[in-house]
Design a protein around this motif. Structure first.
Motif, PDB file in Angstrom:
ATOM      1  N   ASP A   2      -3.489 -13.065  -4.704  1.00 17.44           N
ATOM      2  CA  ASP A   2      -3.457 -14.402  -4.105  1.00 17.44           C
ATOM      3  C   ASP A   2      -4.827 -14.874  -3.621  1.00 17.44           C
ATOM      4  N   ILE A   3      -5.607 -13.981  -3.054  1.00 14.36           N
ATOM      5  CA  ILE A   3      -6.920 -14.371  -2.517  1.00 14.36           C
ATOM      6  C   ILE A   3      -7.859 -14.755  -3.653  1.00 14.36           C
ATOM      7  N   LEU A   4      -7.908 -13.929  -4.696  1.00  8.21           N
ATOM      8  CA  LEU A   4      -8.783 -14.226  -5.829  1.00  8.21           C
ATOM      9  C   LEU A   4      -8.297 -15.461  -6.581  1.00  8.21           C
ATOM     10  N   ARG A   5      -6.976 -15.629  -6.705  1.00  9.52           N
ATOM     11  CA  ARG A   5      -6.418 -16.813  -7.370  1.00  9.52           C
ATOM     12  C   ARG A   5      -6.842 -18.071  -6.624  1.00  9.52           C
ATOM     13  N   LYS A   6      -6.804 -18.029  -5.292  1.00 10.35           N
ATOM     14  CA  LYS A   6      -7.202 -19.182  -4.484  1.00 10.35           C
ATOM     15  C   LYS A   6      -8.685 -19.506  -4.698  1.00 10.35           C
ATOM     16  N   LYS A   7      -9.529 -18.453  -4.830  1.00  4.59           N
ATOM     17  CA  LYS A   7     -10.951 -18.681  -5.076  1.00  4.59           C
ATOM     18  C   LYS A   7     -11.158 -19.366  -6.428  1.00  4.59           C
ATOM     19  N   TRP A   8     -10.374 -18.947  -7.437  1.00  5.79           N
ATOM     20  CA  TRP A   8     -10.464 -19.583  -8.752  1.00  5.79           C
ATOM     21  C   TRP A   8     -10.062 -21.049  -8.644  1.00  5.79           C
ATOM     22  N   GLU A   9      -8.975 -21.328  -7.920  1.00  3.89           N
ATOM     23  CA  GLU A   9      -8.502 -22.715  -7.777  1.00  3.89           C
ATOM     24  C   GLU A   9      -9.547 -23.573  -7.081  1.00  3.89           C
ATOM     25  N   ASP A  68     -13.617  -7.073 -12.676  1.00  2.06           N
ATOM     26  CA  ASP A  68     -12.843  -7.263 -11.451  1.00  2.06           C
ATOM     27  C   ASP A  68     -13.592  -8.147 -10.464  1.00  2.06           C
ATOM     28  N   GLY A  69     -12.888  -9.098  -9.888  1.00  2.00           N
ATOM     29  CA  GLY A  69     -13.430  -9.926  -8.819  1.00  2.00           C
ATOM     30  C   GLY A  69     -14.314 -11.080  -9.247  1.00  2.00           C
ATOM     31  N   VAL A  70     -14.457 -11.348 -10.548  1.00  2.00           N
ATOM     32  CA  VAL A  70     -15.319 -12.460 -10.957  1.00  2.00           C
ATOM     33  C   VAL A  70     -14.616 -13.791 -10.725  1.00  2.00           C
ATOM     34  N   ILE A  71     -15.418 -14.811 -10.541  1.00  2.00           N
ATOM     35  CA  ILE A  71     -14.909 -16.161 -10.295  1.00  2.00           C
ATOM     36  C   ILE A  71     -15.576 -17.082 -11.306  1.00  2.00           C
ATOM     37  N   PRO A  72     -14.823 -17.991 -11.939  1.00  2.00           N
ATOM     38  CA  PRO A  72     -15.453 -18.915 -12.883  1.00  2.00           C
ATOM     39  C   PRO A  72     -16.526 -19.746 -12.180  1.00  2.00           C
ATOM     40  N   SER A  73     -17.671 -19.919 -12.855  1.00  3.74           N
ATOM     41  CA  SER A  73     -18.779 -20.590 -12.176  1.00  3.74           C
ATOM     42  C   SER A  73     -19.532 -21.586 -13.049  1.00  3.74           C
ATOM     43  N   LEU A  74     -19.202 -21.685 -14.334  1.00  2.00           N
ATOM     44  CA  LEU A  74     -19.923 -22.602 -15.213  1.00  2.00           C
ATOM     45  C   LEU A  74     -19.056 -23.815 -15.510  1.00  2.00           C
ATOM     46  N   PHE A  75     -19.412 -24.930 -14.898  1.00  6.93           N
ATOM     47  CA  PHE A  75     -18.647 -26.154 -15.070  1.00  6.93           C
ATOM     48  C   PHE A  75     -19.595 -27.322 -15.292  1.00  6.93           C
ATOM     49  N   ASN A  76     -19.065 -28.407 -15.829  1.00  5.26           N
ATOM     50  CA  ASN A  76     -19.828 -29.622 -16.015  1.00  5.26           C
ATOM     51  C   ASN A  76     -19.146 -30.709 -15.185  1.00  5.26           C
TER      52      ASN A  76
END
Length: 180
Positions: A32-39, A76-84
């Protein structure tokens, strides 16, 4: 399984043509914590990921992937970070907030001005270092070295696990052949 990337203004769909282009799709984490970071990283107002929500590989750095096995996995633990993102969704870069962190930055900048040869590459031992295992002067360089070492350990553990799996499969095949 059809699906679209959940990232803002990304039109990548899970298709054979995208797969052949090397684009992979990844489910949101169950934690849940990592999912929230992704969101939060997606910056989509009112978005809540479901069990079927996916995001494409174009929103991750190359270092975020583990390609040691047959399947491309995220570390493990990565968060998407490349956006336009459009301008109204881009984050403002703020300076340091505390006086302690400002003093630390100032002392680091003064130290780097005094020793310009140290600024070029703290990852390699410098002539002033007594040993190759001496700690660098900068805490950020030390953290970078630690993260690189941890990533290498994780990669080697995954490779070891894959090697054991290959060995087990080979032994099973040999037993089957010898039994025939």
């Amino acid at each position: 399984m059809p699906g679209w990337c959940s990232a803002y203004s990304c039109s990548n769909e899970r298709t054979v043509s995208n797969r052949s282009r090397g684009i992979t799709f990844h489910k949101f984490p169950k934690d849940d914590i990592l999912r929230k970071k992704w969101e939060v990283a997606l910056r989509r107002e009112g978005f809540t990921a479901t069990d079927h929500s996916i995001i494409c590989s174009q929103h991750f750095k190359q270092a975020d992937f583990d390609r040691t096995g047959q399947i491309v996995r995220l570390r493990d633990g990565v968060i998407p970070s490349l956006f336009n993102f459009p301008v109204h969704l881009q984050k403002l870069v703020k300076g340091t907030a505390t006086s302690t962190s400002r003093r630390a930055e100032e002392s680091l900048s003064v130290a780097s001005e005094d020793t310009p040869e140290m600024a070029s590459s703290d990852l390699q031992p410098q002539p002033t270092d007594d040993h190759s295992y001496a700690l660098p002067a900068s805490p950020t360089t030390l953290k970078t070295r630690l993260n690189e070492a941890l990533a290498r350990v994780e990669s080697l553990e995954r490779e070891r696990k894959n090697a054991f799996s290959r060995e087990k499969r080979a032994k099973t095949t040999m037993k089957g052949l010898l039994g025939d």
